[in-house]
Motif scaffolding. Structure first.
Motif: not given
Length: 338
Positions: A250-274
């Motif tokens: 029952g807790l909805v966090i808008p995707s515009s403000i809900f992020k993850d450091c592991g998804l922010m630090i690298y570029k999409q074309d870097q081979p970092v798996f998930a």
């Protein structure tokens, strides 16, 4: 003061006087490279082992944070630090050479916010004028300890994550200019029964959800109170699981403000798996990129929920499941005093 079940209130609002983020060559290729204070071109950092290289990363981050604050190092009363290497030896050897009174902590990848929480407690209670907290990880050192040496070239599944090579440090003081630590929700150990060390995101997601829900219940606020809510290193797999679990509860966090450091630090074309992981993941993203955004006025209210998988090579070999934890710290930019 405790608010609700697990949330500490920092009544004196300790100030984050300065912070620093350092990284390695792979981080220099990432999308947050401009927010690192130091980027090293060699993962060995001139040392003869990866563990010694990680110690240098810690020293760089701690010294840079203190230097940026303008505080004399002799005035900093406590060092709080942790890493992933057996018995947090990188942190202990750093503390040996720096010479400050030292708390060594282990929260796996939640260590950054555990350290900031403890530093804030010391300063908020007026038991310290200044305290510095640091967290680090090194890709090659962690791979060698938890999985296989990188030269082995073992195959990994898409759910695996890339340990960040870096360190983040923060100096907390009683007075001054900068963002302030206002609340900290201390996590509980949550075990979802997952045993796969190559699926850390799924293992940590329930712990992140438990801490996030508790934080908002304890404070009596909605997610939109914050400009940004970031998890530490759930990466692609865990972040989507956490989002779904939150919605089910029952807790909805808008995707515009809900992020993850592991998804922010690298570029999409870097081979970092998930995505990214490691103690340095949330530490470098928070103490570099996110606090820089706060100081620029782009963010005023930030919630960092650092996540950690509390396994060891031994527990994995004994086929134990992976207990996890998440610690959350509310960082707010308020009107400056004086």
């Amino acid at each position: 003061m405790l608010k609700g079940k697990q949330t500490l209130v920092f009544e004196n609002k300790p100030v984050i006087l300065a912070s620093a983020a350092v990284g390695g060559p792979f981080e220099a290729q990432g999308q947050l490279a401009q927010d690192f204070d130091i980027l090293n071109s060699d993962i060995w950092l001139g040392q003869d082992s990866f563990e010694k290289a990680e110690k240098v990363l810690q020293e760089q981050a701690i010294n840079k944070a203190i230097e940026k604050s303008g505080v004399n190092q002799k005035e900093v009363q406590f060092l709080i630090s942790g890493d992933l290497i057996n018995q947090i030896t990188c942190s202990s050897f750093t503390a040996r050479d720096i010479g400050m009174p030292y708390f060594g902590i282990y929260g796996a990848c939640s260590t950054s916010m555990e350290g900031l929480t403890l530093a804030s407690i010391l300063v908020d209670s007026k038991n310290a004028n200044y305290a510095v907290a640091c967290a680090s990880s090194h890709n090659a050192a962690s791979e060698k300890q938890y999985r296989y040496p990188t030269e082995y070239g073992g195959q990994k599944p898409p759910t695996a994550q890339w340990t960040v090579t870096g360190a983040g440090a923060v100096l907390v003081g009683q007075k001054g200019k900068g963002p302030k630590a206002t609340y900290a929700t201390v996590g509980k150990v949550i075990d979802a029964g997952i045993k796969d060390p190559y699926n850390m995101g799924a293992a940590m997601a329930p712990a992140a959800v438990d801490t996030i829900i508790t934080h908002f219940q304890d404070r009596g606020i909605e997610p939109t109170y914050y400009d940004l809510i970031v998890t530490g290193d759930l990466a692609g797999v865990g972040h989507s699981i956490a989002d779904e679990l939150l919605k089910r509860k029952g807790l909805v966090i808008p995707s515009s403000i809900f992020k993850d450091c592991g998804l922010m630090i690298y570029k999409q074309d870097q081979p970092v798996f998930a995505g990214g992981s490691g103690c340095a993941c949330s530490a470098t993203v928070t103490y570099g990129h996110l606090l820089n955004r706060m100081r620029k006025g782009e963010l005023k209210k930030l919630l960092v929920v650092a996540t950690g998988a509390l396994l060891s090579p031994l527990s994995y070999q004994q086929k134990e499941s992976i207990p996890c934890i998440a610690h959350a710290v509310s960082i707010e930019m308020e009107e400056e005093e004086g």
